[in-house]
Design a protein around this motif. Structure first.
Motif, PDB file in Angstrom:
ATOM      1  N   ASP A   1     102.638 -94.089  20.018  1.00 14.77           N
ATOM      2  CA  ASP A   1     101.917 -95.174  19.365  1.00 14.77           C
ATOM      3  C   ASP A   1     102.206 -95.241  17.866  1.00 14.77           C
ATOM      4  O   ASP A   1     102.152 -96.312  17.268  1.00 14.77           O
ATOM      5  N   ALA A   2     102.564 -94.117  17.266  1.00 12.36           N
ATOM      6  CA  ALA A   2     102.790 -94.083  15.808  1.00 12.36           C
ATOM      7  C   ALA A   2     103.960 -94.974  15.371  1.00 12.36           C
ATOM      8  O   ALA A   2     103.792 -95.787  14.451  1.00 12.36           O
TER       9      ALA A   2
ATOM     10  N   ALA B   1     103.762 -88.720  19.643  1.00 17.21           N
ATOM     11  CA  ALA B   1     102.844 -89.825  19.898  1.00 17.21           C
ATOM     12  C   ALA B   1     103.626 -91.128  19.748  1.00 17.21           C
ATOM     13  O   ALA B   1     104.029 -91.491  18.639  1.00 17.21           O
TER      14      ALA B   1
ATOM     15  N   SER C   1     100.000 -89.932  22.944  1.00 14.04           N
ATOM     16  CA  SER C   1      99.317 -91.033  22.266  1.00 14.04           C
ATOM     17  C   SER C   1      98.226 -91.631  23.148  1.00 14.04           C
ATOM     18  O   SER C   1      98.150 -91.368  24.338  1.00 14.04           O
ATOM     19  N   GLN C   2      97.405 -92.461  22.508  1.00 18.65           N
ATOM     20  CA  GLN C   2      96.331 -93.151  23.206  1.00 18.65           C
ATOM     21  C   GLN C   2      96.426 -94.632  22.878  1.00 18.65           C
ATOM     22  O   GLN C   2      97.017 -95.024  21.881  1.00 18.65           O
TER      23      GLN C   2
ATOM     24  N   ASP D   1     104.627 -87.598  25.579  1.00 16.62           N
ATOM     25  CA  ASP D   1     103.794 -88.521  24.816  1.00 16.62           C
ATOM     26  C   ASP D   1     102.334 -88.090  24.854  1.00 16.62           C
ATOM     27  O   ASP D   1     101.768 -87.885  25.911  1.00 16.62           O
TER      28      ASP D   1
END
Length: 191
Positions: A121-122, A119, A152-153, A150
């Motif tokens: 975004d982390a 992810a 992530s959101q 990926d």
């Protein structure tokens, strides 16, 4: 009398040379040194897909070597290290101690974090969290080493927030276009 004068002058010259070698200092001066340079956070993907062996010995080891080579070429930067997969955490805070960073890099493996997906975004959230608390630095950099997968959101929201904080984000992809299977290891460490 010439011998006495010669002996006295020789003794005084030896005494003066000895005093000069000791480098005596009489006053104290305080200098404020403002460090110029960049704050660089390096985020390393440690998901299981980084064990693929399209780079030898695998993507993770290849990325770790590239990071070490990059750090060797940098001057006067504070460098920090974030490891991430589904979550992210600081492996090493911002520091000038290159040896400490090398030691932290050497200890990284895919078992450092238990989640296996990636992810992006982390690490960006961690960088925003850190750089939001640092005032006055103009050069805030985040360098992400990942194999491109990926899950992530809300990356668009993070993009805006990172721009507000002044973070420049760079991504380096690790892997070939053809890819490679992710190895599954047995309990004794064999594929």
């Amino acid at each position: 009398s010439k011998r006495i004068i010669k002996s006295i002058l020789l003794g005084l010259s030896i005494l003066m040379i000895s005093g000069a070698l000791l480098r005596p200092q009489w006053s104290e001066a305080k200098d404020i040194i403002k460090q110029e340079g960049r704050d660089l956070l390096i985020a390393l993907d440690i998901s299981r897909s980084m064990l693929a062996q399209d780079f030898k010995p695998n993507r993770l080891e290849f990325a770790k070597n590239k990071i070490k080579n990059l750090i060797n070429k940098l001057d006067s930067e504070r460098i920090g290290l974030i490891v991430f997969s589904g979550e992210a955490f600081f492996q090493c805070p911002l520091t000038n101690d290159i040896c400490a960073i090398y030691n932290f890099i050497d200890t990284i493996d895919t078992e450092t974090i238990s989640t296996g997906t990636t992810a992006l975004d982390a690490p960006i959230r961690k960088a925003i969290e850190l750089f939001s608390n640092i005032e006055g630095k103009k050069n805030k950099l985040l360098l992400i080493f990942t194999d491109g997968e990926d899950f992530s959101q809300n990356l668009s929201d993070l993009k805006l927030k990172s721009q507000e904080v002044g973070i420049k984000i760079f991504t380096i992809g690790i892997g070939t276009q053809t890819g490679a299977p992710i190895p599954i290891f047995s309990n004794n460490g064999k594929i």
